[in-house]
Scaffold this motif. Structure first.
Motif, PDB file in Angstrom:
ATOM      1  N   MET A   1      22.979 -14.745  -6.280  1.00  0.00           N
ATOM      2  CA  MET A   1      23.315 -14.159  -5.060  1.00  0.00           C
ATOM      3  C   MET A   1      22.307 -14.874  -4.151  1.00  0.00           C
ATOM      4  O   MET A   1      21.055 -15.065  -4.570  1.00  0.00           O
ATOM      5  CB  MET A   1      23.122 -12.612  -5.038  1.00  0.00           C
ATOM      6  N   ARG A   2      22.326 -14.851  -2.936  1.00  0.00           N
ATOM      7  CA  ARG A   2      21.403 -15.131  -1.908  1.00  0.00           C
ATOM      8  C   ARG A   2      21.154 -13.638  -1.407  1.00  0.00           C
ATOM      9  O   ARG A   2      21.951 -12.556  -1.300  1.00  0.00           O
ATOM     10  CB  ARG A   2      21.951 -16.050  -0.789  1.00  0.00           C
ATOM     11  N   GLU A   3      19.654 -13.577  -0.998  1.00  0.00           N
ATOM     12  CA  GLU A   3      19.349 -12.158  -0.495  1.00  0.00           C
ATOM     13  C   GLU A   3      19.907 -11.782   0.901  1.00  0.00           C
ATOM     14  O   GLU A   3      20.059 -10.745   1.141  1.00  0.00           O
ATOM     15  CB  GLU A   3      17.966 -12.359  -0.440  1.00  0.00           C
ATOM     16  N   SER A   4      20.666 -12.741   1.485  1.00  0.00           N
ATOM     17  CA  SER A   4      21.156 -12.434   2.879  1.00  0.00           C
ATOM     18  C   SER A   4      22.732 -11.837   2.494  1.00  0.00           C
ATOM     19  O   SER A   4      23.230 -11.212   3.260  1.00  0.00           O
ATOM     20  CB  SER A   4      21.776 -13.876   3.421  1.00  0.00           C
ATOM     21  N   GLU A   5      23.019 -11.872   0.980  1.00  0.00           N
ATOM     22  CA  GLU A   5      24.211 -11.213   0.633  1.00  0.00           C
ATOM     23  C   GLU A   5      24.111  -9.732   0.205  1.00  0.00           C
ATOM     24  O   GLU A   5      25.167  -9.034  -0.255  1.00  0.00           O
ATOM     25  CB  GLU A   5      24.844 -12.214  -0.511  1.00  0.00           C
ATOM     26  N   VAL A   6      22.746  -9.378   0.147  1.00  0.00           N
ATOM     27  CA  VAL A   6      22.548  -8.033  -0.258  1.00  0.00           C
ATOM     28  C   VAL A   6      23.201  -6.886   0.548  1.00  0.00           C
ATOM     29  O   VAL A   6      23.726  -5.905  -0.006  1.00  0.00           O
ATOM     30  CB  VAL A   6      20.914  -7.707  -0.528  1.00  0.00           C
ATOM     31  N   ALA A   7      23.044  -6.979   1.884  1.00  0.00           N
ATOM     32  CA  ALA A   7      23.563  -6.426   2.745  1.00  0.00           C
ATOM     33  C   ALA A   7      24.858  -6.869   3.421  1.00  0.00           C
ATOM     34  O   ALA A   7      25.416  -6.510   4.391  1.00  0.00           O
ATOM     35  CB  ALA A   7      22.696  -5.997   3.917  1.00  0.00           C
ATOM     36  N   GLY A   8      25.422  -7.925   2.799  1.00  0.00           N
ATOM     37  CA  GLY A   8      26.610  -8.324   3.324  1.00  0.00           C
ATOM     38  C   GLY A   8      27.576  -9.009   2.273  1.00  0.00           C
ATOM     39  O   GLY A   8      27.589  -8.634   1.003  1.00  0.00           O
TER      40      GLY A   8
END
Length: 334
Positions: A171-178
């Protein structure tokens, strides 16, 4: 900055501390506030000239804090770093990114290996006779639980913590809340397999798999030395996407398609490429047609990777726009 001031000599004056605080504020906000008077600016400049901290760079703010809900999150809003670049995302949201920051966070090796491997899997399936009608049902079946898991993550912090601990390396960390990129990858793949002819659909997935990876890798390494096309997109990355797209099209239309046998259950017009292009009353065939088509495909792949189509994810825009572009060129000039 406060930690740096605490460790400074005891002889540092109170006014110097105030100056340092103002300097730290300017570092985080991109400059002094517009209402700062000229007199204050002059006094700050004089104080800096006597300051032992004049040439010392302010330390960065802490990368993450741990709120009461147990998440790791950056102290600044997501919009701050998104305005600079989508990739890499800020370090601190996913524990494994912190532990292997170079391998997983900076270079995204596991994610890129998965991305590239999908292209080879699709290529093998094309050569062995798999049809879009037999592939899309399993993909839709896989999309349902994957998308459902993402929805559950949005409503359950505990499940989200478990999810990112298990799959954080991909994952990318931008995907943690998306939304997870896998969701968009499946949406893009299912769309092109359903709407477009078989060979164009396969080529568009190859472009997604390899051009996007090339653009990300080269853009991160050398993008800062070239002009920025848009947020998170550099000229270096677009050039890499163009080269890989052109080579992919040349190999696919020049070697893979002619060398793959026709199957009895192939859909109508499974092979769109006829080996010729008509340009301004001129008929190009053979290597000339293949070369021109490869260059055009590279341009299409590069444009689809760089364009911002209504904020959609690259995993959707690259295959769909690439398929539209290649199909349109073949319809007009093929």
């Amino acid at each position: 900055m406060s930690s740096s001031l605490q460790s400074s000599p005891a002889s540092s004056s109170t006014s110097l501390n105030n100056v340092a605080k103002l300097d730290s504020h300017s570092t985080s906000d991109g400059g002094y506030n517009s209402d700062t008077s000229a007199t204050s600016s002059d006094s700050i400049s004089r104080a800096r000239s006597r300051s032992p901290l004049q040439k010392r760079k302010a330390p960065p703010a802490p990368l993450e804090t741990v709120p009461s809900n147990g998440y790791l999150s950056p102290p600044t809003p997501a919009s701050v770093w998104r305005n600079f670049s989508r990739s890499p995302s800020p370090l601190g949201l996913i524990p494994i990114h912190r532990k292997f920051s170079s391998l997983i966070h900076r270079h995204e090796v596991p994610r890129k290996l998965l991305h590239v491997s999908i292209g080879f899997i699709v290529l093998h399936m094309y050569r062995t006779g798999y049809q879009p009608t037999t592939i899309t049902p399993p993909l839709i079946t896989a999309l349902i639980p994957i998308a459902s898991a993402d929805l559950l993550r949005f409503y359950s912090p505990e499940f989200n913590n478990l999810y990112i601990r298990c799959l954080g390396a991909l994952m990318r960390e931008s995907e943690v809340a998306g939304w997870n990129g896998v969701v968009w990858y499946l949406v893009g793949t299912i769309t092109v397999l359903t709407v477009f002819p078989k060979d164009i659909a396969v080529l568009s997935i190859l472009l997604l798999s390899w051009c996007d990876t090339a653009a990300s890798t080269v853009g991160r390494a050398w993008g800062r030395y070239t002009p920025r096309i848009r947020r998170g997109k550099s000229l270096a990355g677009s050039l890499a996407s163009f080269v890989v797209g052109a080579v992919t099209a040349a190999v696919f239309f020049g070697v893979v398609v002619p060398g793959t046998q026709r199957w009895g259950d192939d859909p109508v017009n499974a092979v769109t490429w006829a080996g010729k292009l008509g340009v301004e009353g001129m008929q190009l065939e053979g290597g000339w047609a293949l070369g021109l088509m490869s260059l055009v495909t590279g341009l299409i792949a590069s444009a689809s990777e760089a364009v911002d189509a209504f904020g959609l994810d690259d995993n959707v825009t690259i295959p769909v726009l690439s398929a539209v572009g290649v199909w349109g060129v073949m319809k007009l000039f093929g």
